[in-house]
Design an enzyme around this catalytic site. Structure first.
Site, short mmCIF file in Angstrom:
data_model
loop_
_atom_site.label_atom_id
_atom_site.label_comp_id
_atom_site.label_asym_id
_atom_site.label_seq_id
_atom_site.Cartn_x
_atom_site.Cartn_y
_atom_site.Cartn_z
N HIS A 85 0.84 -1.07 -0.03
CA HIS A 85 -0.02 0.03 -0.08
C HIS A 85 0.75 1.26 0.08
O HIS A 85 0.78 2.23 -0.80
CB HIS A 85 -0.96 0.11 1.34
CG HIS A 85 -1.61 1.42 1.38
ND1 HIS A 85 -2.31 1.86 0.68
CD2 HIS A 85 -1.39 2.09 2.44
CE1 HIS A 85 -2.91 3.20 1.20
NE2 HIS A 85 -2.36 3.31 2.24
N ASP A 114 6.22 22.52 -26.31
CA ASP A 114 5.93 21.10 -25.65
C ASP A 114 7.05 20.92 -24.47
O ASP A 114 7.70 21.96 -24.36
CB ASP A 114 6.26 19.92 -26.79
CG ASP A 114 5.78 18.65 -26.47
OD1 ASP A 114 6.00 18.10 -25.51
OD2 ASP A 114 5.01 18.01 -27.21
N TRP A 150 7.32 0.02 3.92
CA TRP A 150 7.44 0.68 2.68
C TRP A 150 8.98 1.15 2.52
O TRP A 150 9.49 1.57 2.00
CB TRP A 150 6.32 1.91 2.16
CG TRP A 150 6.68 3.04 2.97
CD1 TRP A 150 6.34 3.40 4.13
CD2 TRP A 150 7.36 4.15 2.53
NE1 TRP A 150 6.51 4.84 4.40
CE2 TRP A 150 7.21 5.22 3.42
CE3 TRP A 150 7.95 4.59 1.26
CZ2 TRP A 150 7.77 6.51 3.32
CZ3 TRP A 150 8.69 5.92 1.06
CH2 TRP A 150 8.63 6.68 2.03
N SER A 177 12.85 6.62 -13.99
CA SER A 177 11.60 7.29 -14.86
C SER A 177 11.64 8.64 -14.00
O SER A 177 11.43 9.63 -14.81
CB SER A 177 10.54 6.53 -14.71
OG SER A 177 9.32 7.32 -14.71
N SER A 178 11.64 8.82 -12.79
CA SER A 178 11.41 10.01 -11.89
C SER A 178 12.67 11.10 -12.30
O SER A 178 12.34 12.37 -12.65
CB SER A 178 11.48 9.78 -10.54
OG SER A 178 10.28 9.40 -10.07
N HIS A 261 12.95 11.92 3.45
CA HIS A 261 12.47 13.16 4.03
C HIS A 261 12.15 14.51 2.88
O HIS A 261 10.94 14.82 2.66
CB HIS A 261 13.17 14.17 5.15
CG HIS A 261 12.07 14.84 5.67
ND1 HIS A 261 10.88 14.36 6.57
CD2 HIS A 261 11.66 16.07 5.46
CE1 HIS A 261 10.12 15.36 6.85
NE2 HIS A 261 10.62 16.55 6.52
N GLU A 263 11.36 13.38 -0.12
CA GLU A 263 10.52 12.80 -0.73
C GLU A 263 9.11 13.39 -0.20
O GLU A 263 8.08 13.55 -0.96
CB GLU A 263 10.77 11.41 -0.52
CG GLU A 263 9.41 10.54 -1.10
CD GLU A 263 9.26 10.36 -2.37
OE1 GLU A 263 10.35 10.70 -3.30
OE2 GLU A 263 8.15 10.09 -2.88
N TYR A 265 8.67 16.19 0.68
CA TYR A 265 8.33 17.43 0.05
C TYR A 265 8.13 17.59 -1.48
O TYR A 265 7.25 18.27 -1.90
CB TYR A 265 9.38 18.66 0.68
CG TYR A 265 9.24 18.76 2.04
CD1 TYR A 265 8.32 19.68 2.55
CD2 TYR A 265 9.95 17.95 2.93
CE1 TYR A 265 8.17 19.68 3.84
CE2 TYR A 265 9.95 18.20 4.27
CZ TYR A 265 8.99 19.13 4.77
OH TYR A 265 8.66 19.32 6.07
N SER A 276 -2.16 27.44 -5.02
CA SER A 276 -1.52 28.87 -5.11
C SER A 276 -2.22 29.50 -6.57
O SER A 276 -2.25 30.37 -6.82
CB SER A 276 -0.05 28.95 -5.28
OG SER A 276 0.47 28.25 -4.04
N HIS A 310 14.95 12.94 12.07
CA HIS A 310 13.77 13.02 13.11
C HIS A 310 12.76 12.10 12.69
O HIS A 310 11.81 11.59 13.73
CB HIS A 310 12.78 14.31 12.85
CG HIS A 310 11.92 14.58 11.82
ND1 HIS A 310 12.08 15.78 11.00
CD2 HIS A 310 11.38 13.63 10.92
CE1 HIS A 310 11.19 15.69 9.89
NE2 HIS A 310 10.97 14.31 9.82
N HIS A 311 13.06 10.97 11.88
CA HIS A 311 12.23 9.84 11.65
C HIS A 311 12.91 8.70 12.60
O HIS A 311 12.57 7.60 12.53
CB HIS A 311 12.25 9.43 10.31
CG HIS A 311 11.51 10.14 9.33
ND1 HIS A 311 10.33 10.03 8.85
CD2 HIS A 311 11.88 11.39 8.69
CE1 HIS A 311 10.10 11.05 8.10
NE2 HIS A 311 11.06 11.87 8.02
N THR A 336 6.50 27.15 5.97
CA THR A 336 5.10 26.52 5.67
C THR A 336 4.00 27.38 6.17
O THR A 336 3.01 27.58 5.62
CB THR A 336 4.98 25.10 6.45
OG1 THR A 336 6.28 24.27 6.24
CG2 THR A 336 3.83 24.23 6.00
N LYS A 339 3.20 30.19 4.02
CA LYS A 339 2.58 29.84 2.76
C LYS A 339 0.92 29.91 3.06
O LYS A 339 0.02 30.51 2.59
CB LYS A 339 2.65 28.45 2.35
CG LYS A 339 3.99 28.52 1.41
CD LYS A 339 4.31 26.86 1.06
CE LYS A 339 5.16 27.16 -0.26
NZ LYS A 339 4.82 27.50 -1.55
N ARG A 458 1.90 0.95 15.07
CA ARG A 458 1.25 0.89 13.74
C ARG A 458 1.92 -0.55 13.05
O ARG A 458 2.66 -1.25 13.68
CB ARG A 458 1.90 2.08 12.72
CG ARG A 458 3.44 2.12 12.67
CD ARG A 458 3.88 3.40 12.05
NE ARG A 458 3.74 3.45 10.72
CZ ARG A 458 4.69 4.09 9.79
NH1 ARG A 458 5.71 4.55 10.13
NH2 ARG A 458 4.56 3.62 8.49
#
Lengths: 543, 389
Positions: A85, A114, A150, A177-178, A261, A263, A265, A276, A310-311, A336, A339, A458
């Protein structure tokens, strides 16, 4: 017929140019696609399919957790479900969906014909198909799909069956690809802007994607490194992360989160860009603090490289490490917050209407901010010690990824859908989709805060009976939320793709600004073939 | 702070209670588990250590700040949503920039997060101070159980494994859970004295696990190949429950933690009982052995400890003396060889007093009756015990 399914024969003038390029029909149009609009459509449809696959896995998880005790799956399959998932939603749904938005909108917004590398664009899309097939088919391999979460923490990954290798291979391809997609976006934005479209006049969506693309180029190779080391640990006798050979499992976490991390963002900055664009359009007032928005985005991106550990507060970091990462993480709240304040200042004394894109955008600000605040609470290291790896974290990241990224994408589909397809969606159905999603989302994820505070870990297939009621509520909410997305596809997306609905004008939103509204709806196959001449604010074509 | 806390809890309970009404039919008979989760618990576990108390305070502190900001900011937004609508004839204003405002709403949040960081810093430093512990326990995560070894302090040398009660796992498989301690019941709880600083050293045998007890405010990953530590000083006697908090494979949900905090007197009693039980399982030093049994045991001890230097052949090598035919070994006075083993010799032969009496007796008997040495002498464990004193 609409733009998405068939362009040709609809738009008189642009059509004259089409035959020069021998625009292909049938399957060739999609397999050999080099047109940014077609590739954007492919990306969006692909990511929606993956959203459905990942969603089915999520519902299997919630079905099992509806009551304590094992009812449907065994614990091993449960771990496979949570792992897949996560992987499918992150790499198959959210990331490609934003690339789809980028493909469709960036050339239109900057007045380019293009994307810069049209054929690489094709490759970066079609690489995802075998990768996705490999990833999903890992369920049918001996021992089942990867079940290490994951995050693929070592040394648990070393105990996995052959599907782990398939998973790693799939991630490598998706990463490639990314990176191609990101290079394409960077080059397009930097080189292909119409004359007069200076960087600081660019729509914020282009800005956020430019910054996101740099983040992707910086961190996807880091992920590739981490999983390649896992692969060689598994098969070639190396001991990068294998403690039995002197390897360091914590090092894996450092490398993974150095990717992981930023990732986070990567998955939210383009959402900021979409919101926006929408808030000013429906407030009929220019975006407040454009410059500060650009700087805030860049600061978030830079800070995102300095907060990864922090993870890992519970891995036993030294006290200075914990303090540094706690302070740096708290600091992210500042840009943040800027914004959020800017969006609200944009709405302030505007002349607002609340069509579905605006509803989703406002919903985004409201619910995403809740996820932002729980993130701030989690950044407090001593509090995080209690919450790490509990449902509080699950609630937190679903508030920012579902109510954040996904809501912004829904907002984007409703906002730009008329441009893509040439027809308006049904407003009532859009509102049903919004309110249904908002309510069911909160029913699903709000109780998880309480579960986490009470200490429910979890990734548990079964739990003590005291947690039963909140889990039952969450499961009911999850099925409701899933059904709302099926409704969205059949009652909103499909009718638009089939061209059923009111015809959309070139600019269906009164307050919308930008070059995408200067071309007809649906957007012709080819747009801005010769660079347009723009007005002073670079929002209108004047010749 | 406490008033705010109780208000928050009450408000949350009221909201949650409404939602739960729908589910009362589904709810199975279950009560709060003291030291474990309560039914529909909305908050952290009641704190039993200073650290857990501080964590709870920090949580309310940050949460209340967040809620106040949230209400303030979204109050403004919803006011705007209601007032500045086109349908109410609102005309859009023209402003879209203000450096002053931008600076203010950058600086103010910055000051607020510094305010949040200061008290947190104090707690981080306190949490990480594992020095001068009264009792040190090594916790080993294994798929899927916990190993507890008392390393230092009262009870030193005790060690046992703690696993989930088997009936719980069967109930889970059958989909028929019952009991307030469902999935939290273990065979051997970890026992610690109240009001003593207990240092927990974590490590693991296979993959990463995490040792967590919410009531104590501790959670520490147990990482294979590495040792990490944390600490707690429980202030109340009772049973406290936690669960593994890092995905460790199939049975991740089935390796609970149960810590029994007892009074100092009860702890001393428990340690004595455990030591008696352990001694009963260990070799009895008063046992009188037959020659054949003792040499067989001695061969194992020799191969594990001595053969590296003295060689399996007993010939030694270089500075290491041969045992085969050695005068000390062959001597009729058994105490000569016993003293060498207990005290070492010439800085080359180390002392081996960490071996048990039975092991030392066995290995001496083995050397006296192996290779060309055929003395027929038997050294009994009791003689070693006597020589130690």
């Amino acid at each position: 017929m609409s733009a998405v399914l068939d362009h040709h024969g609809d738009h008189g003038h642009a059509h004259d140019h089409d035959h020069d390029h021998g625009a292909p029909h049938g399957w060739r149009r999609w397999l050999y696609a080099t047109n940014h609009k077609d590739i954007g459509t492919l990306y969006l449809l692909f990511s929606f399919s993956m959203l459905m696959v990942g969603g089915v896995l999520a519902l299997a998880i919630r079905a099992e957790l509806f009551q304590p005790g094992l009812q449907f799956v065994n614990p091993q399959l449960f771990n496979q479900l949570t792992t897949m998932h996560g992987l499918i939603m992150v790499f198959g749904a959210i990331m490609p969906a934003f690339v789809g938005f980028a493909n469709w909108m960036i050339p239109l917004q900057i007045g380019a014909a293009d994307m810069a590398f049209a054929r690489m664009n094709n490759l970066s899309f079609w690489l995802m198909i075998p990768a996705a097939i490999t990833l999903v088919s890992s369920f049918f391999m001996p021992g089942g799909a990867p079940a290490a979460g994951w995050t693929l923490y070592a040394p648990l990954t070393l105990q996995m069956g052959p599907s782990m290798d398939a998973g790693i291979f799939a991630m490598h391809i998706l990463g490639a690809s990314s990176i191609m997609g990101s290079i394409n976006i960077v080059v397009t934005i930097l080189n292909m802007r119409a004359p007069g479209m200076t960087l600081m006049k660019m729509p914020l969506f282009c800005w956020t994607w430019l910054i996101t693309a740099y983040l992707l180029i910086a961190v996807m190779p880091v992920l590739a490194g981490a999983i390649t080391m896992t692969l060689t640990d598994r098969h070639f006798g190396t001991s990068f992360f294998n403690p039995a050979g002197g390897g360091d499992p914590v090092m894996y976490q450092h490398i993974f989160w150095f990717f992981g991390h930023p990732e986070v963002y990567i998955m939210i900055l383009p959402a900021f860009g979409i919101v926006s664009a929408i808030i000013p359009a429906f407030a009929r007032k220019r975006l407040f603090g454009y410059t500060s928005m650009v700087y805030a985005t860049a600061s978030i991106a830079i800070l995102s490289f300095m907060v990864w550990a922090h993870h890992m507060f519970t891995t036993g970091m030294p006290v200075t490490g914990q303090l540094f990462f706690m302070y740096a993480t708290m600091l992210i709240a500042v840009p943040t917050g800027v914004k959020i304040f800017n969006w609200i200042a944009t709405m302030w004394r505007g002349s607002m209407t609340f069509e579905t894109p605006m509803l989703f955008a406002v919903g985004f600000i409201f619910v995403f901010t809740m996820g932002g605040f729980t993130g701030l609470i989690l950044s407090v290291a001593p509090v995080d010690i209690q919450m790490q790896d509990t449902y509080y974290v699950v609630a937190h990241f679903h508030y920012v990824l579902v109510a954040g990224s996904l809501y912004a994408m829904f907002a984007g589909v409703y906002y730009w859908g008329p441009k893509w397809t040439g027809v308006m969606y049904n407003e009532t159905r859009g509102k049903i989709h919004f309110w249904g999603s908002l309510i069911f989302f909160n029913v699903t994820f709000f109780p998880m805060h309480f579960l986490g505070l009470a200490g429910m870990p979890r990734r548990y297939a079964d739990y003590p009976m005291q947690f039963a009621d909140f889990n039952a509520i969450a499961s009911v909410g999850a099925f409701g939320f899933g059904l709302m997305q099926v409704y969205f596809f059949f009652f909103v997306v499909l009718p638009m793709m089939r061209g059923k609905g009111e015809r959309a004008s070139a600019k269906p939103w009164e307050g919308a600004e930008g070059l995408e509204w200067e071309v007809p709806s649906p957007a012709p196959f080819h747009t801005f073939e010769t660079p347009p001449k723009l007005n002073a604010s670079a929002t209108k074509v004047i010749a | 702070m406490n008033k705010m806390k109780s208000f928050c809890v009450k408000a949350c309970q009221a909201v949650a209670g409404l939602g739960l009404l729908m589910f009362t039919k589904l709810a199975m008979a279950v009560n709060d588990l003291p030291g474990g989760p309560a039914v529909n618990q909305l908050d952290f576990h009641p704190a039993v250590t200073k650290i857990a108390e501080e964590q709870a305070w920090l949580h309310y502190f940050t949460m209340i700040i967040c809620v106040v900001i949230f209400v303030g900011v979204f109050g403004v937004m919803f006011y705007s949503i209601l007032a500045h609508r086109k349908s109410k004839g609102a005309k859009p204003a023209n402003f879209h920039e203000s450096t002053t405002v931008e600076i203010i709403w950058t600086i103010v949040p910055f000051i607020i997060v510094i305010m949040m960081a200061l008290p947190a810093t104090k707690v981080v430093v306190a949490m990480k101070d594992t020095s001068s512990a009264d009792l040190t326990i090594k916790v080993t995560g294994m798929q899927w159980k916990w190993g507890y070894d008392y390393l230092k302090g009262e009870g030193e040398g005790l060690g046992f494994v703690s696993t989930l009660d088997a009936a719980q796992r069967q109930m889970s498989d059958a989909g028929e859970p019952s009991g307030d301690d469902y999935l939290l019941k273990v065979d051997n709880p970890l026992v610690v004295p109240v009001d003593k600083k207990v240092r927990i050293i974590t490590t693991a045998n296979d993959v990463i696990h995490a040792f967590a007890v919410p009531s104590f405010g501790i959670k520490q990953d147990a990482i294979p190949g590495f040792v990490r530590d944390t600490w707690f000083r429980a202030e109340k006697v009772g049973d406290y429950h936690g669960q593994c908090q890092e995905l460790c494979g199939k049975e991740h949900a089935y390796m609970p933690i149960h810590v029994k905090v007892v009074s100092q007197a009860d702890y001393t009693k428990w340690v004595e009982a455990q030591q008696v039980a352990m001694a009963a399982k260990a070799d009895d030093p008063t046992k009188v052995w037959e020659l054949a049994d003792l040499t067989a045991r001695g061969e194992k001890v020799y191969n594990a400890n001595c053969a590296a230097c003295h060689q399996a052949s007993g010939k030694g090598a270089g500075a290491v003396k041969a045992l085969d035919g050695a005068a000390v070994v062959l001597d009729a006075d058994k105490t000569k060889e016993i003293m060498v083993l207990l005290n070492g010799q010439n800085n080359i032969m180390p002392a081996w007093k960490q071996l048990s009496d039975t092991e030392i007796a066995a290995v001496i008997t083995y050397t006296k009756n192996n290779w060309s040495n055929k003395t027929g002498q038997v050294v009994q464990p009791a003689e070693i015990l006597a020589a130690r004193n």
